[in-house]
Write an enzyme that holds these catalytic residues in place. Sequence first.
Site, PDB file in Angstrom:
ATOM      1  CB  CYS A   1      -1.031   0.040   1.188  1.00  0.00           C
ATOM      2  SG  CYS A   1      -1.877  -1.458   1.393  1.00  0.00           S
TER       3      CYS A   1
ATOM      4  CG  HIS B   1      -3.380   3.132   2.355  1.00  0.00           C
ATOM      5  ND1 HIS B   1      -3.916   2.810   0.987  1.00  0.00           N
ATOM      6  CD2 HIS B   1      -3.374   1.815   3.102  1.00  0.00           C
ATOM      7  CE1 HIS B   1      -4.285   1.546   1.163  1.00  0.00           C
ATOM      8  NE2 HIS B   1      -3.912   0.843   2.392  1.00  0.00           N
TER       9      HIS B   1
ATOM     10  CG  ASN C   1      -6.941  -1.420   1.397  1.00  0.00           C
ATOM     11  OD1 ASN C   1      -6.230  -0.933   0.399  1.00  0.00           O
ATOM     12  ND2 ASN C   1      -6.235  -1.882   2.617  1.00  0.00           N
TER      13      ASN C   1
HETATM   14  N1  ACO Z   1     -18.401  -9.758   8.657  1.00  0.00           N
HETATM   15  C1  ACO Z   1     -18.707 -10.085  10.020  1.00  0.00           C
HETATM   16  N2  ACO Z   1     -18.056 -10.319  10.711  1.00  0.00           N
HETATM   17  C2  ACO Z   1     -16.686 -10.501  10.510  1.00  0.00           C
HETATM   18  C3  ACO Z   1     -16.341 -10.115   9.305  1.00  0.00           C
HETATM   19  C4  ACO Z   1     -16.947  -9.619   8.354  1.00  0.00           C
HETATM   20  N3  ACO Z   1     -16.737  -9.269   7.186  1.00  0.00           N
HETATM   21  N4  ACO Z   1     -14.726 -10.008   9.471  1.00  0.00           N
HETATM   22  C5  ACO Z   1     -14.378 -10.581  10.695  1.00  0.00           C
HETATM   23  N5  ACO Z   1     -15.358 -10.676  11.478  1.00  0.00           N
HETATM   24  C6  ACO Z   1     -15.756 -11.087  12.605  1.00  0.00           C
HETATM   25  C7  ACO Z   1     -14.410 -11.929  13.283  1.00  0.00           C
HETATM   26  O1  ACO Z   1     -14.461 -13.140  12.977  1.00  0.00           O
HETATM   27  C8  ACO Z   1     -14.640 -11.476  14.841  1.00  0.00           C
HETATM   28  O2  ACO Z   1     -15.635 -12.571  15.350  1.00  0.00           O
HETATM   29  P1  ACO Z   1     -15.075 -12.972  16.615  1.00  0.00           P
HETATM   30  O3  ACO Z   1     -15.188 -12.121  17.508  1.00  0.00           O
HETATM   31  O4  ACO Z   1     -16.474 -13.885  16.840  1.00  0.00           O
HETATM   32  O5  ACO Z   1     -13.734 -13.818  16.480  1.00  0.00           O
HETATM   33  C9  ACO Z   1     -15.150 -10.158  14.648  1.00  0.00           C
HETATM   34  O6  ACO Z   1     -15.861 -10.002  13.513  1.00  0.00           O
HETATM   35  C10 ACO Z   1     -14.527  -9.219  15.342  1.00  0.00           C
HETATM   36  O7  ACO Z   1     -13.363  -8.878  14.367  1.00  0.00           O
HETATM   37  P2  ACO Z   1     -11.931  -8.046  14.451  1.00  0.00           P
HETATM   38  O8  ACO Z   1     -10.978  -8.320  13.776  1.00  0.00           O
HETATM   39  O9  ACO Z   1     -11.893  -7.804  15.969  1.00  0.00           O
HETATM   40  O10 ACO Z   1     -12.620  -6.831  13.813  1.00  0.00           O
HETATM   41  P3  ACO Z   1     -11.956  -5.301  13.852  1.00  0.00           P
HETATM   42  O11 ACO Z   1     -12.791  -4.430  14.852  1.00  0.00           O
HETATM   43  O12 ACO Z   1     -10.573  -5.293  14.421  1.00  0.00           O
HETATM   44  O13 ACO Z   1     -11.889  -5.007  12.301  1.00  0.00           O
HETATM   45  C11 ACO Z   1     -10.802  -4.881  10.622  1.00  0.00           C
HETATM   46  C12 ACO Z   1     -11.280  -5.712  11.423  1.00  0.00           C
HETATM   47  C13 ACO Z   1     -11.615  -3.894   9.755  1.00  0.00           C
HETATM   48  C14 ACO Z   1      -9.939  -5.768   9.319  1.00  0.00           C
HETATM   49  C15 ACO Z   1      -9.493  -3.962  11.047  1.00  0.00           C
HETATM   50  O14 ACO Z   1      -8.799  -4.788  11.964  1.00  0.00           O
HETATM   51  C16 ACO Z   1      -8.733  -3.008  10.242  1.00  0.00           C
HETATM   52  O15 ACO Z   1      -8.987  -2.498   9.304  1.00  0.00           O
HETATM   53  N6  ACO Z   1      -7.439  -3.467  10.514  1.00  0.00           N
HETATM   54  C17 ACO Z   1      -6.416  -2.795   9.576  1.00  0.00           C
HETATM   55  C18 ACO Z   1      -6.287  -3.571   8.236  1.00  0.00           C
HETATM   56  C19 ACO Z   1      -5.378  -2.803   7.501  1.00  0.00           C
HETATM   57  O16 ACO Z   1      -5.087  -1.591   7.802  1.00  0.00           O
HETATM   58  N7  ACO Z   1      -5.293  -3.509   6.473  1.00  0.00           N
HETATM   59  C20 ACO Z   1      -4.459  -3.076   5.264  1.00  0.00           C
HETATM   60  C21 ACO Z   1      -3.212  -2.301   5.822  1.00  0.00           C
HETATM   61  S1  ACO Z   1      -2.180  -2.813   4.614  1.00  0.00           S
HETATM   62  C22 ACO Z   1      -3.016  -2.780   3.251  1.00  0.00           C
HETATM   63  O17 ACO Z   1      -3.764  -1.615   2.999  1.00  0.00           O
HETATM   64  C23 ACO Z   1      -2.900  -3.484   1.990  1.00  0.00           C
END
Ligand code: ACO
Length: 332
Positions: free
Chosen positions: A119, A259, A289
């Site tokens: 990214c 980003h 993203n």
């Molecule tokens: N729909 C419904 N539930 C979901 C989904 C979905 N699409 N995806 C995950 N869940 C569930 C998980 O299984 C988890 O369930 P559990 O508690 O029963 O285990 C629950 O939702 C919570 O998941 P978390 O991972 O805690 O959710 P969080 O609030 O952390 O959000 C996210 C997840 C959106 C991925 C966040 O962590 C994030 O944005 N992280 C940064 C990611 C990032 O920046 N990536 C890219 C950087 S590099 C690049 O851009 C290539």
Amino acid sequence: MSGNSGIGSAKITGIGYYLPEKILTNFDLEKMVDTSDEWIVTRSGIRERRIAAEHEAASDLAYEAAKMAVEKAGIDIKDVDLIIVATVTPDMTLPSTACIIQEKLGAMKAAAFDLSAACSGFIYGVATAQSMIGIGHIKKAIVVGVEVLSRIVDWEDRATCVLFGDGAGAVVLEACEKGEGIIGTYMQSDGSLGELLYRPGGGTRLPFNEEMIRERQHYVKMKGDGLFKIAVRSMVDAAEKTLDEAGVKKKDIDYLIPHQANIRIIEGVRKRLKLEKEQVVVNIDRVGNTSSASIPIALGELNESGTLKKGDLVIMVAFGGGLTWGSILFRN
Ligand code: ACO
């Protein structure tokens, strides 16, 4: 790694972007995996994303974005010295996507290569081209960020497939006096955290074979919570180092182009840089993203909206797999 130590610098003279036509909404995704529009919007801020058509590869998207940037710059394509394409989803391993678009654009004087920094790829590409222009090696460059992430995400993994989209953005950079155009750059990596976001299969470590594919190792794997914690800190750090080095105060920034990974990350960065909501360019709701394409697409949309004025001070900040992060500060 920071700085702008050349004898001159580079300025952005043309901006282009391209988004594939097909829109995939959160409601479409509800029919594909166990998710909901409500979950995706609250956790990420994404409502829809674009998906490349079957016949479209990275070079097709990159070509459209680069062509628009060249038209906006009004340059003769034959004068382009360098083409950098930042991507983790090239058409193929060999030749580079940069060489493919070089031929399509007719930029036959140019050197062309791909750059892999996930990214942060567009930021790394602009910083690289800027230094080559700044030291006087070359005069004109095209930098493209392009991704067709829909081809490498696991459409059965709800934790990743809802986040990513396809697209391309590009800029033309031309030589200018030092102190104009790009006035600060910063790049940093931390290879010890590579497994927070990676695609294990399909390279020389785990080549394509039946077992690897059965185990779904050719798809992107992500530890979202681990990335989240580091993202805000790294992006703020990159922005502050770039501003300090250039002797610019946060209050002088007109626009932040972050980003687009997650609206909560963007908000965290905005607050720590003490910027108003109106100063931050956000299109994650419509685009998702798009990795290395995300910043140039947002820059292109800002430019097309007519709100970006001559003299505006803009900081672009990225964070991504590798890990990599970085920033570019420029006066429009
Ligand atoms: N729909 C419904 N539930 C979901 C989904 C979905 N699409 N995806 C995950 N869940 C569930 C998980 O299984 C988890 O369930 P559990 O508690 O029963 O285990 C629950 O939702 C919570 O998941 P978390 O991972 O805690 O959710 P969080 O609030 O952390 O959000 C996210 C997840 C959106 C991925 C966040 O962590 C994030 O944005 N992280 C940064 C990611 C990032 O920046 N990536 C890219 C950087 S590099 C690049 O851009 C290539």
